[in-house]
Scaffold this active site. Structure first.
Site, PDB file in Angstrom:
ATOM      1  N   VAL A 138       0.714  -1.371   0.016  1.00 16.00           N
ATOM      2  CA  VAL A 138      -0.265   0.071  -0.047  1.00 16.00           C
ATOM      3  C   VAL A 138       0.796   1.394  -0.054  1.00 16.00           C
ATOM      4  O   VAL A 138       0.652   2.431  -0.556  1.00 16.00           O
ATOM      5  CB  VAL A 138      -0.845  -0.123   1.368  1.00 16.00           C
ATOM      6  CG1 VAL A 138      -0.211  -0.127   2.471  1.00 16.00           C
ATOM      7  CG2 VAL A 138      -1.805   1.096   1.208  1.00 16.00           C
ATOM      8  N   TYR A 139       2.068   1.320   0.610  1.00 15.78           N
ATOM      9  CA  TYR A 139       2.866   2.213   0.730  1.00 15.78           C
ATOM     10  C   TYR A 139       3.464   2.779  -0.603  1.00 15.78           C
ATOM     11  O   TYR A 139       3.055   4.056  -1.051  1.00 15.78           O
ATOM     12  CB  TYR A 139       4.014   2.164   1.562  1.00 15.78           C
ATOM     13  CG  TYR A 139       5.097   3.286   1.621  1.00 15.78           C
ATOM     14  CD1 TYR A 139       4.777   4.638   2.186  1.00 15.78           C
ATOM     15  CD2 TYR A 139       6.457   3.137   0.803  1.00 15.78           C
ATOM     16  CE1 TYR A 139       5.723   5.506   2.242  1.00 15.78           C
ATOM     17  CE2 TYR A 139       7.309   4.227   0.795  1.00 15.78           C
ATOM     18  CZ  TYR A 139       6.855   5.175   1.588  1.00 15.78           C
ATOM     19  OH  TYR A 139       7.927   6.309   1.325  1.00 15.78           O
ATOM     20  N   GLY A 140       3.904   1.917  -1.387  1.00 13.17           N
ATOM     21  CA  GLY A 140       4.171   2.089  -2.850  1.00 13.17           C
ATOM     22  C   GLY A 140       3.112   2.582  -3.949  1.00 13.17           C
ATOM     23  O   GLY A 140       3.128   3.339  -4.673  1.00 13.17           O
ATOM     24  N   SER A 142       0.271   4.114  -2.823  1.00 13.40           N
ATOM     25  CA  SER A 142      -0.082   5.245  -2.480  1.00 13.40           C
ATOM     26  C   SER A 142       0.898   6.700  -3.163  1.00 13.40           C
ATOM     27  O   SER A 142       0.176   7.348  -3.498  1.00 13.40           O
ATOM     28  CB  SER A 142      -0.303   5.438  -0.857  1.00 13.40           C
ATOM     29  OG  SER A 142       0.996   5.459  -0.263  1.00 13.40           O
TER      30      SER A 142
END
Length: 309
Positions: A138-140, A142
């Site tokens: 999810v970090y990448g 986003s």
């Protein structure tokens, strides 16, 4: 001074003070966006904008601003955090600021993204800057969504995708490696020779300064790292040289260490440092960016400063 006023977000994080100091030294006047009032260094000013978890009215913060350096975001903190919070802070808040900057007539918008927008792999062949992005977490995702949103705006933007950053105040895996280097004993890591890209905080700051200039082509994303990758054994040897010690690295085969890490349930942590993740900053170098420090010298200086502290 014309064209020298810069709104900076994320100035209170690990890299923020280094970037702000570099901006001031280069003659910029940074305006630091803050969640709550805090002291600022001489040469900077502050504006309270609140938390990015809720929409922000950026108009007052952008008044009279020539450029934006956007570093604020929700850091990669592993599983357990709400995906919607990543999307809110890393994607939506970034694009809200970018749209406000577009309306304010900002000349250059520099966004600090992450190599994680390109891939979540931490072991494999060298990354190509023109590769199809494939973030798996999810970090990448986003971060990539924010990059794609910028492309839809009539704005002069530059996206920087840094790899693992190190420097004074570093935490997590690099801090653990520094602790290992300081141990007064041989270490069984002489066989960890896979190349790994790192980024000195001094080189990050210099890249941001370069990205603010017309010499850096806009509306592009750039991988950002020290030019020469280095292995874990090379990192430890450099750190120990800063501590005025011999490397003291025993050539235990990587396969053995990986097997031990797997048995201990730490294989992913092991690969994040020992894996071969190489992302060379070819586009930035071709455009004329000149890194300020060499990796081994910077790691030695980091270790020396930790000893002095």
């Amino acid at each position: 001074m014309a064209d020298r006023r810069v709104l900076v977000t994320g100035a209170s994080g690990f890299v923020g003070p280094h970037v702000v100091a570099a901006l001031i030294q280069a003659g910029y006047v940074p305006r630091l966006a803050q969640r709550q009032p805090q002291p600022v260094p001489t040469g900077a000013e502050a504006v309270v904008t609140g938390d990015l978890s809720a929409p922000v009215d950026w108009r007052a913060a952008l008044a009279g601003i020539d450029h934006v350096v956007h570093m604020a975001g929700l850091a990669h903190a592993g599983p357990g955090l709400d995906e919607a919070l990543y999307r809110r802070i890393n994607t939506e808040a970034t694009l809200e600021l970018a749209r406000a900057a577009e309306q304010a007539g900002v000349q250059r918008f520099v966004h600090l993204s992450s190599i994680k927008a390109l891939t979540d792999a931490f072991d494999g062949p060298p990354l190509r800057e023109d590769a199809q992005p494939a973030p798996g977490e999810v970090y990448g995702r986003s971060k990539l969504a924010a990059e794609r949103g910028l492309a839809d705006l009539d704005l002069d933007w530059v996206v920087l995708r840094p790899v693992l950053i190190y420097g004074p105040g570093v935490k997590a895996n690099m801090a653990a490696l520094l602790k290992l280097a300081r141990l007064p004993a041989p270490l069984p890591f002489g066989g960890l020779n896979a190349p790994r890209s790192l980024l000195a905080v001094e080189n990050l700051a210099s890249a941001i300064l370069f990205a603010l200039t017309p010499a850096c082509p806009s509306r592009q994303s750039y991988a950002l790292s020290d030019p020469a990758p280095i292995s874990v054994s090379g990192m430890l040897a450099a750190m120990r040289s800063g501590l005025r010690r011999r490397p003291g690295l025993l050539p235990v085969p990587e396969a053995w260490l990986r097997r031990l890490a797997r048995l201990a349930g730490r294989e992913e942590t092991f690969l994040k440092l020992a894996g071969s993740l190489v992302a060379r900053p070819e586009r930035l170098l071709s455009a004329g960016w000149q890194p300020q420090v060499e990796t081994k010298a910077a790691l030695a200086r980091l270790a020396a400063s930790s000893r002095a502290g």
